[in-house]
Design a protein around this motif. Structure first.
Motif, mmCIF file in Angstrom:
data_model
loop_
_atom_site.group_PDB
_atom_site.id
_atom_site.type_symbol
_atom_site.label_atom_id
_atom_site.label_comp_id
_atom_site.label_asym_id
_atom_site.label_seq_id
_atom_site.Cartn_x
_atom_site.Cartn_y
_atom_site.Cartn_z
ATOM 1 N N LYS A 162 9.231 -3.940 -3.389
ATOM 2 C CA LYS A 162 9.128 -4.571 -2.068
ATOM 3 C C LYS A 162 9.316 -3.569 -0.943
ATOM 4 O O LYS A 162 8.786 -3.752 0.158
ATOM 5 N N GLY A 163 10.095 -2.512 -1.214
ATOM 6 C CA GLY A 163 10.346 -1.497 -0.198
ATOM 7 C C GLY A 163 9.246 -0.461 -0.070
ATOM 8 O O GLY A 163 9.302 0.388 0.828
ATOM 9 N N VAL A 164 8.270 -0.488 -0.970
ATOM 10 C CA VAL A 164 7.148 0.455 -0.886
ATOM 11 C C VAL A 164 6.098 -0.123 0.059
ATOM 12 O O VAL A 164 5.572 -1.212 -0.194
ATOM 13 N N PRO A 165 5.761 0.558 1.151
ATOM 14 C CA PRO A 165 4.791 0.008 2.107
ATOM 15 C C PRO A 165 3.431 -0.226 1.461
ATOM 16 O O PRO A 165 2.904 0.648 0.762
ATOM 17 N N ALA A 166 2.889 -1.402 1.693
ATOM 18 C CA ALA A 166 1.561 -1.712 1.142
ATOM 19 C C ALA A 166 0.487 -0.844 1.778
ATOM 20 O O ALA A 166 -0.585 -0.636 1.190
ATOM 21 N N GLU A 167 0.761 -0.317 2.985
ATOM 22 C CA GLU A 167 -0.217 0.537 3.661
ATOM 23 C C GLU A 167 -0.520 1.796 2.866
ATOM 24 O O GLU A 167 -1.633 2.333 2.929
ATOM 25 N N LEU A 168 0.468 2.303 2.113
ATOM 26 C CA LEU A 168 0.230 3.492 1.285
ATOM 27 C C LEU A 168 -0.832 3.209 0.223
ATOM 28 O O LEU A 168 -1.723 4.028 -0.011
ATOM 29 N N GLU A 169 -0.742 2.045 -0.385
ATOM 30 C CA GLU A 169 -1.711 1.685 -1.413
ATOM 31 C C GLU A 169 -3.082 1.421 -0.794
ATOM 32 O O GLU A 169 -4.114 1.787 -1.364
ATOM 33 N N GLU A 170 -3.087 0.780 0.352
ATOM 34 C CA GLU A 170 -4.371 0.522 1.018
ATOM 35 C C GLU A 170 -5.056 1.822 1.402
ATOM 36 O O GLU A 170 -6.272 1.963 1.247
ATOM 37 N N GLN A 181 -5.158 3.868 -10.528
ATOM 38 C CA GLN A 181 -4.849 5.197 -9.981
ATOM 39 C C GLN A 181 -3.842 5.103 -8.842
ATOM 40 O O GLN A 181 -2.954 5.955 -8.721
ATOM 41 N N THR A 182 -3.950 4.080 -8.025
ATOM 42 C CA THR A 182 -3.004 3.892 -6.929
ATOM 43 C C THR A 182 -1.593 3.685 -7.447
ATOM 44 O O THR A 182 -0.629 4.246 -6.913
ATOM 45 N N PHE A 183 -1.481 2.902 -8.505
ATOM 46 C CA PHE A 183 -0.154 2.655 -9.056
ATOM 47 C C PHE A 183 0.462 3.934 -9.606
ATOM 48 O O PHE A 183 1.624 4.250 -9.324
ATOM 49 N N PHE A 184 -0.301 4.676 -10.407
ATOM 50 C CA PHE A 184 0.265 5.843 -11.078
ATOM 51 C C PHE A 184 0.393 7.054 -10.146
ATOM 52 O O PHE A 184 1.243 7.918 -10.389
ATOM 53 N N ARG A 185 -0.402 7.127 -9.095
ATOM 54 C CA ARG A 185 -0.333 8.287 -8.195
ATOM 55 C C ARG A 185 0.519 8.038 -6.953
ATOM 56 O O ARG A 185 1.039 8.993 -6.367
ATOM 57 N N ILE A 186 0.667 6.784 -6.551
ATOM 58 C CA ILE A 186 1.399 6.479 -5.317
ATOM 59 C C ILE A 186 2.690 5.721 -5.600
ATOM 60 O O ILE A 186 3.784 6.156 -5.235
#
Length: 275
Positions: A162-170, A181-186
């Motif tokens: 919950k503390g990980v900003p969703a903007e990073l994944e977007e 890839q987003t999960f494993f790299r970010i």
């Protein structure tokens, strides 16, 4: 005022010193008795050994098949911890990013399952897996550890994701990354302190576990280190000296791991309190 602070500091030091003695005393007693013969242990368990002979350790090393049992414990612990950490992190990420009724109810069911004591389900568990010929198999035990350990890990990961900003994944997906890839790299690298904490807690639990392996692993060749200490129990007697030495040999590896990894536990707990 200065006198009050000094007195408070002195009381705190005394209390912490007493707690340290209470914490260390059982291990010190075990260590001292591991050098004694059976008669010395039963007659004076609190006394010092007459000599620091390693005969008990040599006997324990042979009777326990130490290297084989150590290898079994290592495979089961490492594989279980890796699988629990990976699956729990992915599950928690899915629950947080897909906030549907299904994910909410599934998460609540996983959290609720933590209150079920293992003793209440161990007999049906053994009967079911025995009927499927899945006992006496290290991989069956690893699968069971995944089931019993995943709920707590998902619960811990859930709060951190919950503390990980969703903007990073977007932003990563805009740059061309897939969800995997987003999960494993970010996401997963950001969860590294939490992963370290969960891994260490699970290592301590799985390495020292006796009950579940005793129900699943039947043949001597599959025994873990805690199970191998049963070699010193006879029908009418117990070989206490080698047993104590075997217990020391069993807990020594995990103590070394904990001493080197305790800073990650503190770091993960501190981050959890901040969040």
């Amino acid at each position: 005022m200065a006198g009050t602070k000094a007195y408070s500091g002195w009381v705190k030091t005394v209390v912490l010193s007493l707690l340290l003695v209470l914490f260390v005393f059982p291990f010190l007693l075990l260590l001292l008795n591991s050098f004694k013969e059976n008669t010395a242990i039963t007659s004076n368990p609190l006394g010092l050994p007459e000599s620091f002979d390693l005969a008990n350790y040599s006997k324990a090393f042979d009777y326990m098949n130490y290297f084989g049992s150590f290898f079994n414990s290592l495979i089961i612990t490492v594989c279980s911890v890796l699988i629990i950490s990976l699956f729990a992190a992915m599950t928690a990420h899915y629950f947080v990013r897909n906030n549907t009724k299904f994910s909410q109810y599934t998460f609540l069911m996983m959290v609720a399952s933590m209150i079920i004591p293992f003793q209440a389900i161990m007999i049906p568990l053994v009967k079911i897996y025995g009927s499927l010929n899945m006992l006496d198999n290290k991989w069956s035990l690893i699968y069971m550890y995944l089931g019993f350990g995943c709920s707590l890990a998902v619960f811990i990961y859930h709060g951190f994701v919950k503390g990980v900003p969703a903007e990073l994944e977007e932003a990563a997906q805009i740059d061309g990354c897939t969800r995997t890839q987003t999960f494993f790299r970010i996401v997963f690298p950001v969860l590294a302190p939490t992963t370290a904490t969960i891994s260490i807690l699970n290592v301590l639990w799985i390495w020292n576990d006796y009950l579940l392996p005793s129900l699943v692993l039947i043949s001597p060749g599959n025994r873990t280190l805690p199970l191998s200490t049963y070699s010193f129990y006879g029908t009418y007697s117990v070989d206490y000296g080698p047993l104590m030495a075997g217990l020391v040999l069993t807990i020594l590896p995990i103590m070394i791991v904990y001493l080197f990894a305790q800073k990650y536990i503190i770091q993960g707990v501190m981050q959890g309190s901040i969040k």
